[in-house]
Design a protein around this motif. Structure first.
Motif, PDB file in Angstrom:
ATOM      1  N   TYR A  86      19.943 -74.405  55.996  1.00 40.13           N
ATOM      2  CA  TYR A  86      19.234 -73.202  55.549  1.00 40.13           C
ATOM      3  C   TYR A  86      19.597 -72.862  54.102  1.00 40.13           C
ATOM      4  CZ  TYR A  86      16.822 -71.731  59.796  1.00 40.13           C
ATOM      5  OH  TYR A  86      15.941 -71.644  60.846  1.00 40.13           O
ATOM      6  N   GLU A  87      20.853 -73.095  53.750  1.00 40.82           N
ATOM      7  CA  GLU A  87      21.260 -72.831  52.382  1.00 40.82           C
ATOM      8  C   GLU A  87      20.669 -73.865  51.425  1.00 40.82           C
ATOM      9  OE1 GLU A  87      25.379 -72.424  49.731  1.00 40.82           O
ATOM     10  OE2 GLU A  87      25.475 -72.662  51.917  1.00 40.82           O
ATOM     11  N   GLU A  88      20.607 -75.111  51.866  1.00 38.34           N
ATOM     12  CA  GLU A  88      20.116 -76.199  51.018  1.00 38.34           C
ATOM     13  C   GLU A  88      18.617 -76.111  50.782  1.00 38.34           C
ATOM     14  OE1 GLU A  88      20.432 -81.100  50.935  1.00 38.34           O
ATOM     15  OE2 GLU A  88      21.230 -79.948  52.629  1.00 38.34           O
ATOM     16  N   PHE A  89      17.838 -75.818  51.835  1.00 38.14           N
ATOM     17  CA  PHE A  89      16.384 -75.813  51.727  1.00 38.14           C
ATOM     18  C   PHE A  89      15.793 -74.433  51.534  1.00 38.14           C
ATOM     19  CE2 PHE A  89      17.256 -79.671  54.236  1.00 38.14           C
ATOM     20  CZ  PHE A  89      16.625 -80.611  53.434  1.00 38.14           C
ATOM     21  N   GLY A  90      16.562 -73.400  51.865  1.00 39.31           N
ATOM     22  CA  GLY A  90      16.033 -72.052  51.804  1.00 39.31           C
ATOM     23  C   GLY A  90      15.396 -71.657  53.132  1.00 39.31           C
TER      24      GLY A  90
ATOM     25  N   SER B 256      14.381 -79.821  43.437  1.00 36.49           N
ATOM     26  CA  SER B 256      13.671 -79.281  42.286  1.00 36.49           C
ATOM     27  C   SER B 256      14.660 -78.654  41.328  1.00 36.49           C
ATOM     28  CB  SER B 256      12.643 -78.244  42.758  1.00 36.49           C
ATOM     29  OG  SER B 256      13.295 -77.225  43.496  1.00 36.49           O
ATOM     30  N   VAL B 257      14.164 -78.071  40.263  1.00 39.76           N
ATOM     31  CA  VAL B 257      15.042 -77.569  39.211  1.00 39.76           C
ATOM     32  C   VAL B 257      15.933 -76.428  39.700  1.00 39.76           C
ATOM     33  CG1 VAL B 257      13.552 -78.280  37.330  1.00 39.76           C
ATOM     34  CG2 VAL B 257      13.168 -76.070  38.442  1.00 39.76           C
ATOM     35  N   ASP B 258      15.486 -75.709  40.721  1.00 41.99           N
ATOM     36  CA  ASP B 258      16.309 -74.605  41.218  1.00 41.99           C
ATOM     37  C   ASP B 258      17.363 -75.067  42.209  1.00 41.99           C
ATOM     38  OD1 ASP B 258      14.814 -75.203  43.405  1.00 41.99           O
ATOM     39  OD2 ASP B 258      13.898 -73.223  43.643  1.00 41.99           O
ATOM     40  N   GLY B 259      17.444 -76.392  42.413  1.00 50.11           N
ATOM     41  CA  GLY B 259      18.479 -76.930  43.275  1.00 50.11           C
ATOM     42  C   GLY B 259      18.083 -77.082  44.715  1.00 50.11           C
ATOM     43  N   GLN B 260      16.911 -76.549  45.126  1.00 51.51           N
ATOM     44  CA  GLN B 260      16.464 -76.664  46.502  1.00 51.51           C
ATOM     45  C   GLN B 260      15.457 -77.787  46.622  1.00 51.51           C
ATOM     46  OE1 GLN B 260      15.049 -72.909  47.942  1.00 51.51           O
ATOM     47  NE2 GLN B 260      17.109 -72.135  48.315  1.00 51.51           N
ATOM     48  N   PHE B 261      15.440 -78.429  47.767  1.00 54.94           N
ATOM     49  CA  PHE B 261      14.515 -79.526  48.007  1.00 54.94           C
ATOM     50  C   PHE B 261      13.103 -79.001  48.204  1.00 54.94           C
ATOM     51  CE2 PHE B 261      18.473 -81.595  49.088  1.00 54.94           C
ATOM     52  CZ  PHE B 261      18.280 -82.886  48.625  1.00 54.94           C
TER      53      PHE B 261
ATOM     54  N   GLN C  24      12.610 -68.916  60.221  1.00 54.88           N
ATOM     55  CA  GLN C  24      13.389 -68.617  59.029  1.00 54.88           C
ATOM     56  C   GLN C  24      14.501 -67.591  59.277  1.00 54.88           C
ATOM     57  OE1 GLN C  24      10.807 -67.223  55.955  1.00 54.88           O
ATOM     58  NE2 GLN C  24      10.100 -65.420  57.082  1.00 54.88           N
ATOM     59  N   ALA C  25      14.352 -66.772  60.303  1.00 52.98           N
ATOM     60  CA  ALA C  25      15.411 -65.816  60.633  1.00 52.98           C
ATOM     61  C   ALA C  25      16.112 -66.164  61.942  1.00 52.98           C
ATOM     62  CB  ALA C  25      14.827 -64.403  60.715  1.00 52.98           C
ATOM     63  N   ASP C  26      15.896 -67.379  62.439  1.00 51.67           N
ATOM     64  CA  ASP C  26      16.470 -67.770  63.730  1.00 51.67           C
ATOM     65  C   ASP C  26      17.046 -69.184  63.670  1.00 51.67           C
ATOM     66  OD1 ASP C  26      17.195 -67.844  66.392  1.00 51.67           O
ATOM     67  OD2 ASP C  26      15.155 -68.158  67.152  1.00 51.67           O
TER      68      ASP C  26
END
Length: 475
Positions: A398-402, A458-463, A411-413
């Motif tokens: 969740y931290e890596e992909f958002g 991507s540039v923001d660090g997330q896949f 997304q909340a579970d």
């Protein structure tokens, strides 16, 4: 000229068409001119005689065809959830209420003529459902009408019912004024519910399973073991030698099994030291696609396997991982049968005609000497991944992909998504749930490089990883 035991009379140029028909019957069991797609029956009927012979000799299955449908009747060696029923619209597996309603609706249709109103069908269904404890039918009770709609849609999808007027949705919104009229295909309704034995003759669900032959010669027992081995490869995602009896394990290692199933299905057999699997290189011969494009559950399952592989291959971490004995599938099968038998309505059993239930087990030992066969494996052990580690892994994803990458539903579970992903991996026999975590089964190592297909961050660090595709469809 090379002779083959399978598809013996099929020309090389037509072998692909024959194999497609075999896969179609194995995947759907029932095929009509409209199900699973328009014209499907026309691809099976030209091969009906050859298919019937090969299904019987290879797997012990029975193929019955008419001008309106083709029905494959399987023989079961163990109970499992691979042959579930799913709702047409939601793709969710039928729960116990829906399965019970389906059986009762088919019984009601059997007593009908050529057409029936939904309101009349429900009026006939209701008293039968209400005689069953904890089932019942009440149009005002939450979920009862939804269950009936799912059952009717399932029958319409397969052609057993054909809507001629009205709508199930109209009835669901207002069961007093809404209605629908259906034409009934009686022959197809009869084909849909066709147990191998009369259910009133059973004292245990184990009576539905195949049993090893007794009082026969060694050749007959070997043929039975070979059939059981081929059924296991066809029906299960992977077959582990350690989970089988000696005669079945010996049959699984024979080159004839590979040759026969490859020619029959057109698919590839993959062997490893621990077991054997049938690999779907067509992308269509499966009810649970993995890995591949799919929803959040499918892809999360793949990412978890990648993290588990990294953990096992890390020298600093691998030594800290515990190993536990793998559960005995025979013991687990006994427990499953006992749980099912608790609900068996013995009052309906015809005692005078009741069959004595065989000793339950997914691979009952075959009588006879096994001195020239592969001996049983020693008790296997498997790596334990504790629940705390799994919780850490899903949090890292969740931290890596958002969180937004995991669809609105998940997304909340993260705990719910982790549970569903582990359930998928267990269905595929890649992991095994135990109290406090999961055991990693050998075939999971096949997917250790699954992240090689992931895009770069991507540039923001997330896949830039798309989890928004619909969940994988099931049968």
């Amino acid at each position: 000229m090379t002779t083959h035991r399978v598809a013996a009379t099929v020309e090389t140029a037509q072998l692909g068409s024959y194999q497609q028909a075999a896969r179609l019957m194995l995947l759907y069991s029932i095929v009509t001119d409209s199900y699973p797609r328009k014209g499907a029956l026309a691809s099976v009927l030209p091969w009906a005689d050859e298919l019937a012979k090969d299904f019987r000799s290879l797997l012990g299955y029975t193929l019955h065809t008419t001008s309106h449908h083709a029905r494959l009747t399987r023989r079961l060696d163990s109970l499992d959830g691979s042959q579930d029923f799913t709702a047409v619209s939601s793709k969710r597996p039928f729960d116990r209420r829906r399965l019970a309603y389906l059986c009762l609706v088919l019984a009601c249709l059997h007593r009908s003529r050529i057409e029936i109103n939904l309101a009349d069908l429900v009026r006939e269904l209701t008293p039968h459902a209400n005689t069953i404890e904890h089932l019942g039918f009440d149009p005002t009770a939450p979920g009862h009408k939804d269950a009936v709609v799912d059952v009717i849609d399932w029958l319409v999808h397969r052609g057993a019912l054909r809507l001629s007027d009205g709508s199930t949705q109209h009835w669901a919104r207002d069961h007093e004024r809404g209605d629908a009229l259906y034409d009934i295909d009686q022959s197809l309704c009869a084909a849909l519910f066709k147990p191998g034995k009369p259910l009133q003759h059973l004292t245990s669900v184990a009576g539905l399973l195949e049993t090893a032959p007794t009082g026969t010669g060694r050749d007959a027992r070997r043929r039975y073991a070979a059939q059981r081995a081929r059924r296991a490869v066809i029906e299960h995602p992977v077959v582990y030698y350690a989970d089988t009896d000696p005669e079945t394990a010996s049959a699984l290692r024979q080159s004839a099994l590979v040759e026969d199933l490859t020619r029959f299905t057109g698919l590839k057999i993959e062997r490893r030291a621990e077991g054997i699997m049938l690999v779907d290189n067509t992308g269509h011969f499966t009810d649970k696609r993995f890995p591949g494009r799919g929803g959040a559950i499918n892809r999360t399952a793949g990412l978890l396997l990648a993290k588990i592989a990294d953990l096992q291959e890390d020298p600093a971490q691998a030594g800290r991982l515990s190993r536990l004995p793998a559960p005995d599938p025979v013991d687990e099968h006994h427990v499953l049968i006992a749980h099912i038998d608790v609900a068996l309505p013995h009052t309906a059993t015809l005692t005078a005609l009741a069959d004595e239930a065989p000793a339950p087990g997914p691979h009952p030992p075959v009588a006879g000497h096994v001195d020239d066969l592969q001996q049983p494996h020693p008790p296997a052990t498997a790596t334990l991944i504790e629940q705390a580690r799994l919780d850490e892994m899903i949090a890292e994803l969740y931290e890596e992909f958002g969180p937004s990458s995991f669809t609105i539903k998940w997304q909340a579970d993260p705990a719910g998504l982790l549970h569903e992903a582990i359930t998928l991996l267990q269905d595929l026999l890649l992991v095994h749930r135990v109290p406090g975590g999961i055991l990693i089964r050998p075939a999971a190592g096949r997917y250790r490089n699954i992240t090689a297909a992931l895009p770069s961050p991507s540039v923001d660090g997330q896949f830039a990883f798309d989890f928004s595709a619909p969940e994988d469809v099931t049968r």
